[in-house]
Design a protein around this motif. Structure first.
Motif, PDB file in Angstrom:
ATOM      1  N   SER A  93      70.561  35.257  62.400  1.00  0.00           N
ATOM      2  CA  SER A  93      70.283  36.372  61.504  1.00  0.00           C
ATOM      3  C   SER A  93      69.278  35.947  60.444  1.00  0.00           C
ATOM      4  O   SER A  93      69.142  34.760  60.133  1.00  0.00           O
ATOM      5  CB  SER A  93      71.580  36.855  60.832  1.00  0.00           C
ATOM      6  OG  SER A  93      72.475  37.391  61.781  1.00  0.00           O
ATOM      7  N   VAL A  94      68.583  36.921  59.894  1.00  0.00           N
ATOM      8  CA  VAL A  94      67.571  36.621  58.882  1.00  0.00           C
ATOM      9  C   VAL A  94      67.594  37.700  57.814  1.00  0.00           C
ATOM     10  O   VAL A  94      67.836  38.879  58.101  1.00  0.00           O
ATOM     11  CB  VAL A  94      66.166  36.509  59.524  1.00  0.00           C
ATOM     12  CG1 VAL A  94      65.734  37.839  60.132  1.00  0.00           C
ATOM     13  CG2 VAL A  94      65.138  36.015  58.516  1.00  0.00           C
ATOM     14  N   VAL A  95      67.367  37.282  56.561  1.00  0.00           N
ATOM     15  CA  VAL A  95      67.264  38.227  55.463  1.00  0.00           C
ATOM     16  C   VAL A  95      66.211  37.697  54.497  1.00  0.00           C
ATOM     17  O   VAL A  95      66.114  36.495  54.253  1.00  0.00           O
ATOM     18  CB  VAL A  95      68.625  38.410  54.741  1.00  0.00           C
ATOM     19  CG1 VAL A  95      69.116  37.119  54.117  1.00  0.00           C
ATOM     20  CG2 VAL A  95      68.548  39.511  53.685  1.00  0.00           C
ATOM     21  N   ALA A  96      65.357  38.590  54.011  1.00  0.00           N
ATOM     22  CA  ALA A  96      64.391  38.212  52.981  1.00  0.00           C
ATOM     23  C   ALA A  96      65.137  38.035  51.660  1.00  0.00           C
ATOM     24  O   ALA A  96      66.011  38.839  51.319  1.00  0.00           O
ATOM     25  CB  ALA A  96      63.316  39.278  52.850  1.00  0.00           C
ATOM     26  N   THR A  97      64.802  36.993  50.916  1.00  0.00           N
ATOM     27  CA  THR A  97      65.523  36.728  49.678  1.00  0.00           C
ATOM     28  C   THR A  97      64.678  36.964  48.433  1.00  0.00           C
ATOM     29  O   THR A  97      65.138  37.569  47.472  1.00  0.00           O
ATOM     30  CB  THR A  97      66.068  35.290  49.652  1.00  0.00           C
ATOM     31  OG1 THR A  97      64.986  34.359  49.757  1.00  0.00           O
ATOM     32  CG2 THR A  97      67.043  35.070  50.806  1.00  0.00           C
ATOM     33  N   ASP A  98      63.439  36.509  48.403  1.00  0.00           N
ATOM     34  CA  ASP A  98      62.612  36.718  47.212  1.00  0.00           C
ATOM     35  C   ASP A  98      61.170  36.354  47.530  1.00  0.00           C
ATOM     36  O   ASP A  98      60.870  35.759  48.570  1.00  0.00           O
ATOM     37  CB  ASP A  98      63.117  35.880  46.025  1.00  0.00           C
ATOM     38  CG  ASP A  98      63.027  34.388  46.292  1.00  0.00           C
ATOM     39  OD1 ASP A  98      62.107  33.747  45.760  1.00  0.00           O
ATOM     40  OD2 ASP A  98      63.871  33.856  47.044  1.00  0.00           O
ATOM     41  N   THR A 137      60.461  28.822  53.204  1.00  0.00           N
ATOM     42  CA  THR A 137      59.440  29.383  52.322  1.00  0.00           C
ATOM     43  C   THR A 137      58.067  29.205  52.943  1.00  0.00           C
ATOM     44  O   THR A 137      57.717  28.094  53.375  1.00  0.00           O
ATOM     45  CB  THR A 137      59.463  28.695  50.945  1.00  0.00           C
ATOM     46  OG1 THR A 137      60.767  28.804  50.378  1.00  0.00           O
ATOM     47  CG2 THR A 137      58.458  29.349  49.998  1.00  0.00           C
ATOM     48  N   THR A 138      57.301  30.300  52.994  1.00  0.00           N
ATOM     49  CA  THR A 138      55.905  30.218  53.416  1.00  0.00           C
ATOM     50  C   THR A 138      55.009  30.536  52.224  1.00  0.00           C
ATOM     51  O   THR A 138      55.380  31.306  51.333  1.00  0.00           O
ATOM     52  CB  THR A 138      55.602  31.201  54.558  1.00  0.00           C
ATOM     53  OG1 THR A 138      56.002  32.527  54.163  1.00  0.00           O
ATOM     54  CG2 THR A 138      56.341  30.818  55.823  1.00  0.00           C
ATOM     55  N   ARG A 139      53.839  29.936  52.212  1.00  0.00           N
ATOM     56  CA  ARG A 139      52.852  30.205  51.163  1.00  0.00           C
ATOM     57  C   ARG A 139      51.581  30.740  51.795  1.00  0.00           C
ATOM     58  O   ARG A 139      51.053  30.148  52.739  1.00  0.00           O
ATOM     59  CB  ARG A 139      52.521  28.927  50.379  1.00  0.00           C
ATOM     60  CG  ARG A 139      51.614  29.183  49.158  1.00  0.00           C
ATOM     61  CD  ARG A 139      51.045  27.901  48.572  1.00  0.00           C
ATOM     62  NE  ARG A 139      49.941  27.391  49.376  1.00  0.00           N
ATOM     63  CZ  ARG A 139      49.935  26.212  49.964  1.00  0.00           C
ATOM     64  NH1 ARG A 139      50.986  25.415  49.882  1.00  0.00           N
ATOM     65  NH2 ARG A 139      48.881  25.822  50.677  1.00  0.00           N
ATOM     66  N   THR A 140      51.125  31.875  51.299  1.00  0.00           N
ATOM     67  CA  THR A 140      49.893  32.481  51.797  1.00  0.00           C
ATOM     68  C   THR A 140      48.857  32.467  50.685  1.00  0.00           C
ATOM     69  O   THR A 140      49.094  33.020  49.597  1.00  0.00           O
ATOM     70  CB  THR A 140      50.134  33.920  52.273  1.00  0.00           C
ATOM     71  OG1 THR A 140      51.090  33.918  53.344  1.00  0.00           O
ATOM     72  CG2 THR A 140      48.842  34.565  52.762  1.00  0.00           C
ATOM     73  N   ASP A 141      47.730  31.830  50.932  1.00  0.00           N
ATOM     74  CA  ASP A 141      46.599  31.852  50.008  1.00  0.00           C
ATOM     75  C   ASP A 141      45.672  32.988  50.434  1.00  0.00           C
ATOM     76  O   ASP A 141      45.176  33.015  51.574  1.00  0.00           O
ATOM     77  CB  ASP A 141      45.848  30.524  50.035  1.00  0.00           C
ATOM     78  CG  ASP A 141      46.688  29.381  49.471  1.00  0.00           C
ATOM     79  OD1 ASP A 141      47.512  29.639  48.585  1.00  0.00           O
ATOM     80  OD2 ASP A 141      46.512  28.236  49.930  1.00  0.00           O
ATOM     81  N   VAL A 142      45.464  33.928  49.530  1.00  0.00           N
ATOM     82  CA  VAL A 142      44.685  35.138  49.823  1.00  0.00           C
ATOM     83  C   VAL A 142      43.306  34.986  49.189  1.00  0.00           C
ATOM     84  O   VAL A 142      43.182  34.674  47.996  1.00  0.00           O
ATOM     85  CB  VAL A 142      45.400  36.387  49.278  1.00  0.00           C
ATOM     86  CG1 VAL A 142      44.592  37.645  49.608  1.00  0.00           C
ATOM     87  CG2 VAL A 142      46.811  36.488  49.854  1.00  0.00           C
ATOM     88  N   HIS A 152      50.782  34.009  47.551  1.00  0.00           N
ATOM     89  CA  HIS A 152      52.025  34.742  47.791  1.00  0.00           C
ATOM     90  C   HIS A 152      53.010  33.809  48.487  1.00  0.00           C
ATOM     91  O   HIS A 152      52.710  33.280  49.565  1.00  0.00           O
ATOM     92  CB  HIS A 152      51.752  35.967  48.668  1.00  0.00           C
ATOM     93  CG  HIS A 152      52.980  36.705  49.092  1.00  0.00           C
ATOM     94  ND1 HIS A 152      53.624  37.608  48.279  1.00  0.00           N
ATOM     95  CD2 HIS A 152      53.699  36.669  50.245  1.00  0.00           C
ATOM     96  CE1 HIS A 152      54.671  38.093  48.915  1.00  0.00           C
ATOM     97  NE2 HIS A 152      54.746  37.541  50.106  1.00  0.00           N
ATOM     98  N   ARG A 153      54.154  33.573  47.839  1.00  0.00           N
ATOM     99  CA  ARG A 153      55.224  32.796  48.458  1.00  0.00           C
ATOM    100  C   ARG A 153      56.341  33.745  48.859  1.00  0.00           C
ATOM    101  O   ARG A 153      56.781  34.563  48.065  1.00  0.00           O
ATOM    102  CB  ARG A 153      55.748  31.728  47.504  1.00  0.00           C
ATOM    103  CG  ARG A 153      54.831  30.536  47.336  1.00  0.00           C
ATOM    104  CD  ARG A 153      55.418  29.499  46.395  1.00  0.00           C
ATOM    105  NE  ARG A 153      54.640  28.274  46.402  1.00  0.00           N
ATOM    106  CZ  ARG A 153      53.546  28.086  45.660  1.00  0.00           C
ATOM    107  NH1 ARG A 153      53.142  29.057  44.848  1.00  0.00           N
ATOM    108  NH2 ARG A 153      52.880  26.950  45.717  1.00  0.00           N
ATOM    109  N   PHE A 154      56.786  33.590  50.107  1.00  0.00           N
ATOM    110  CA  PHE A 154      57.811  34.476  50.651  1.00  0.00           C
ATOM    111  C   PHE A 154      58.939  33.617  51.209  1.00  0.00           C
ATOM    112  O   PHE A 154      58.698  32.677  51.968  1.00  0.00           O
ATOM    113  CB  PHE A 154      57.216  35.347  51.754  1.00  0.00           C
ATOM    114  CG  PHE A 154      58.126  36.447  52.214  1.00  0.00           C
ATOM    115  CD1 PHE A 154      58.434  37.507  51.389  1.00  0.00           C
ATOM    116  CD2 PHE A 154      58.674  36.424  53.492  1.00  0.00           C
ATOM    117  CE1 PHE A 154      59.268  38.526  51.812  1.00  0.00           C
ATOM    118  CE2 PHE A 154      59.506  37.438  53.923  1.00  0.00           C
ATOM    119  CZ  PHE A 154      59.810  38.488  53.081  1.00  0.00           C
TER     120      PHE A 154
END
Length: 313
Positions: A93-98, A137-142, A152-154
């Motif tokens: 299972s997966v849930v987005a946290t912040d 945690t993933t980090r996206t550099d835009v 953006h860190r998700f």
């Protein structure tokens, strides 16, 4: 952690630093129609987001990188491999946290968006009310025109669901000698103390800017429209409508009896606030439903503003 958990975590850590997307491109350049839709959904009428010199709301940062239903073709296999490893360990299972965002420069209509995403961290095994699992945690550099515009860190929790306890019947009187569960106390500070003083007097007070007269809620130390720190208050009439709502089923807290409706209420004065919708079953709450303010005493110390459906006393 157990030896098995240690071994799995070592395998998971091998994914840290691996790219999840490289040289990704936004499916559309920054554009006014998307900005308009976003602002309408958020109820944000700030003039900076309109007209020939418009900028995009900073919180749209992630929106320009989304792949939609068809996804992106520039994703690497690392994220899928990581998920497959976690699925195999029972974390199905997966849930987005912040999420966290950092803004370095405004995005403007016409900007072409590029991005890179990397798997930044994988936590040790954690136990939550939902179950045990790992925070990823993933980090996206835009980038806009090759220039870094924001980050953006998700963070998600990939977990093995905890066994569900049998659903309890609606709570009746507490066992003899055991006090009823109390609602969590609101956080009262120097910025919002006046609001709670008004509630104690059965008055719903809305801040009004002392310079531009813009109304704002929740209470803030300064005006979002003009930046002024001068303000007074107006008393809301108590009339409103349901702008949006959710029905809370989970998690279950001792002081609450789910399911129940939580509404985003648009007051007649034009500002919106979050509160419970009472007076009708949770599954009969509807967008546009008229409501009227009342004050609910939940214990000997605490009263809260809620909204009764129907808009009638």
């Amino acid at each position: 952690m157990s030896g098995t958990d240690d071994a799995l975590h070592e395998r998971l850590l091998a994914f840290v630093g691996r790219p999840a997307a490289t040289a990704g491109t936004g499916k559309d350049p920054v554009n006014l129609p998307m900005i308009r839709h976003w602002c309408e959904a958020m109820g944000d009428a700030h003039p900076a987001y309109r007209g020939p010199d418009a900028v995009a709301p900073p919180t749209m940062l992630q929106a320009w990188t989304m792949g939609g239903l068809s996804g992106h073709t520039d994703r690497s296999s690392a994220y899928e491999e990581l998920f497959a490893l976690l699925d195999g360990a029972g974390c199905t299972s997966v849930v987005a946290t912040d999420c966290e965002q950092e803004y370095l420069r405004p995005l403007r209509p016409g900007d072409e968006i590029g991005f890179d995403t990397v798997i930044e961290s994988v936590s040790e095994r954690k136990t939550t009310k939902l179950g045990t699992g790992y925070f990823v945690t993933t980090r996206t550099d835009v980038r806009a025109g090759g220039e870094l515009a924001g980050t953006h860190r998700f963070r998600i929790l990939k977990y093995a669901p905890a066994p569900r306890a049998p659903r309890k019947p609606p709570a009746g009187d507490p066992p003899a000698g055991k006090p009823p569960a109390r609602r969590p106390r609101p956080v009262v500070n120097r910025d919002n103390a006046g609001f709670w003083e008004g509630v104690a007097e059965h008055r719903l007070l809305v801040q009004r800017c002392g310079d531009c007269a813009a109304l704002r809620f929740p209470w803030l130390p300064g005006c979002a429209d003009c930046g002024s720190r001068e303000w007074d208050t107006v008393e809301a009439s108590g009339e409103g409508t349901v702008f949006s709502y959710v029905v809370m089923h989970h998690p279950s807290f001792p002081a609450f009896d789910p399911p129940y409706a939580v509404g985003l209420i648009e007051l007649a004065e034009g500002v919106r606030m979050i509160s419970n919708v009472v007076g009708v079953p949770y599954d009969e709450v509807r967008i546009g439903m008229p409501v009227r303010l009342e004050f609910l005493r939940v214990d000997e110390e605490l009263e809260l503003p809620v909204f009764r459906a129907g808009g009638e006393d």
